[in-house]
Design a protein around this motif. Structure first.
Motif, short mmCIF file in Angstrom:
data_model
loop_
_atom_site.label_atom_id
_atom_site.label_comp_id
_atom_site.label_asym_id
_atom_site.label_seq_id
_atom_site.Cartn_x
_atom_site.Cartn_y
_atom_site.Cartn_z
N ASP A 15 0.72 -1.38 -0.04
CA ASP A 15 -0.03 -0.04 -0.15
C ASP A 15 0.88 1.36 0.04
O ASP A 15 0.59 2.22 0.41
CB ASP A 15 -1.11 0.08 1.03
CG ASP A 15 -0.36 -0.28 2.56
OD1 ASP A 15 0.91 -0.26 2.60
OD2 ASP A 15 -0.92 0.08 3.44
N ASP A 16 2.11 1.28 -0.33
CA ASP A 16 3.04 2.18 -0.64
C ASP A 16 3.63 2.81 0.62
O ASP A 16 4.26 3.89 0.66
CB ASP A 16 2.53 3.52 -1.44
CG ASP A 16 2.38 2.84 -2.82
OD1 ASP A 16 3.11 2.09 -3.23
OD2 ASP A 16 1.39 3.34 -3.72
N ASN A 17 3.31 2.25 1.75
CA ASN A 17 4.06 2.85 2.99
C ASN A 17 5.39 2.47 3.24
O ASN A 17 5.78 1.36 2.54
CB ASN A 17 3.12 2.30 4.34
CG ASN A 17 1.90 2.88 4.58
OD1 ASN A 17 1.88 4.20 4.91
ND2 ASN A 17 0.83 2.25 4.44
N VAL A 18 6.34 3.36 3.56
CA VAL A 18 7.78 2.91 3.68
C VAL A 18 8.08 2.80 5.01
O VAL A 18 7.89 3.54 6.07
CB VAL A 18 8.57 4.04 2.92
CG1 VAL A 18 10.04 3.85 3.08
CG2 VAL A 18 8.17 4.47 1.68
N PHE A 19 8.77 1.70 5.52
CA PHE A 19 9.47 1.26 6.67
C PHE A 19 10.80 0.94 6.64
O PHE A 19 11.28 0.60 5.76
CB PHE A 19 8.71 -0.05 6.99
CG PHE A 19 7.11 0.10 7.11
CD1 PHE A 19 6.65 0.59 8.17
CD2 PHE A 19 6.19 -0.59 5.89
CE1 PHE A 19 5.03 0.65 8.14
CE2 PHE A 19 5.14 -0.68 6.18
CZ PHE A 19 4.16 0.03 7.22
N LEU A 20 11.17 1.32 7.89
CA LEU A 20 12.65 1.14 8.34
C LEU A 20 12.48 0.00 9.14
O LEU A 20 11.90 -0.12 10.15
CB LEU A 20 13.46 2.08 8.90
CG LEU A 20 14.78 2.02 9.73
CD1 LEU A 20 15.42 1.53 8.52
CD2 LEU A 20 15.07 3.02 10.21
N ASP A 21 13.14 -1.32 8.88
CA ASP A 21 13.10 -2.57 9.64
C ASP A 21 14.42 -3.03 10.14
O ASP A 21 15.35 -3.01 9.53
CB ASP A 21 12.24 -3.64 8.89
CG ASP A 21 10.98 -3.38 8.51
OD1 ASP A 21 10.14 -2.64 9.39
OD2 ASP A 21 10.33 -4.06 7.72
N ILE A 22 14.27 -3.34 11.44
CA ILE A 22 15.41 -4.18 12.12
C ILE A 22 14.59 -5.48 12.80
O ILE A 22 14.04 -5.11 13.48
CB ILE A 22 16.20 -3.24 12.97
CG1 ILE A 22 16.71 -2.00 12.37
CG2 ILE A 22 17.32 -4.37 13.66
CD1 ILE A 22 17.62 -1.23 13.35
N THR A 23 15.25 -6.43 12.43
CA THR A 23 14.97 -7.61 13.03
C THR A 23 15.93 -8.35 13.99
O THR A 23 17.16 -8.34 13.57
CB THR A 23 14.64 -8.86 12.06
OG1 THR A 23 13.57 -8.33 11.09
CG2 THR A 23 14.04 -10.18 12.69
#
Length: 166
Positions: free
Chosen positions: A111-119
């Motif tokens: 849905d075009d949301n931009v995320f910064l992820d750290i797992t």
């Protein structure tokens, strides 16, 4: 959570103990800026929501997402991706960011949301909430340095999408 989440097999349900460990740690450390949300799913997902500073004038939705798996996700909503010709340039920009940061990964959802992820990974008995706090500190520092550049390339910055929840 995402609509593409695979349900946890029935009969193998385990309690998410990491959420309680994280909450106990936050209380002990006086960190009262997270709001706990139960997802009531088969992974026993618990999301700890907060807002973090980014760039010079922004506050972004951030979450620590725990469940009964070995994974803990720190996710920050950066905003919405551009459409049209600017999207190709933006994708190249995100790929460059991903290539230069070992633990930070930038993604765009359907849905075009931009995320910064750290797992991070750990078994429950080895879960260390201090690692999550240190990781959050790294994210806040990184976004203080880079978010203004990211935000100018977005269709909408994260703090402009009022009411966003993970």
């Amino acid at each position: 959570m995402s609509s593409n989440t695979i349900p946890f097999p029935q009969g193998n349900h385990k309690k998410n103990l990491k959420a309680d460990i994280f909450e106990t740690y936050m209380k002990k450390e006086g960190l009262n800026f997270f709001r706990r949300q139960e997802a009531h799913d088969s992974y026993d997902t618990v999301v700890f929501m907060t807002a973090i500073p980014a760039g010079k004038h922004h506050k972004l939705v951030a979450a620590v997402i725990t469940d009964n798996s070995m994974y803990t996700l720190l996710r920050v909503h950066l905003g919405t991706a551009p459409k049209g010709p600017a999207r190709k340039t933006f994708l190249a920009f995100l790929n460059d960011l991903n290539a230069h940061h070992a633990i930070l990964k930038y993604t765009i959802s359907e849905d075009d949301n931009v995320f910064l992820d750290i797992t991070t990974t750990s078994r429950t008995e080895n879960f260390d909430p201090e690692v999550i706090r240190t990781t959050l500190d790294i994210v806040v520092y990184q976004l203080s340095q880079s978010y203004d550049d990211i935000a100018r390339r977005l269709d909408k910055a994260g703090d402009q999408t009022n009411g966003f929840t993970l």
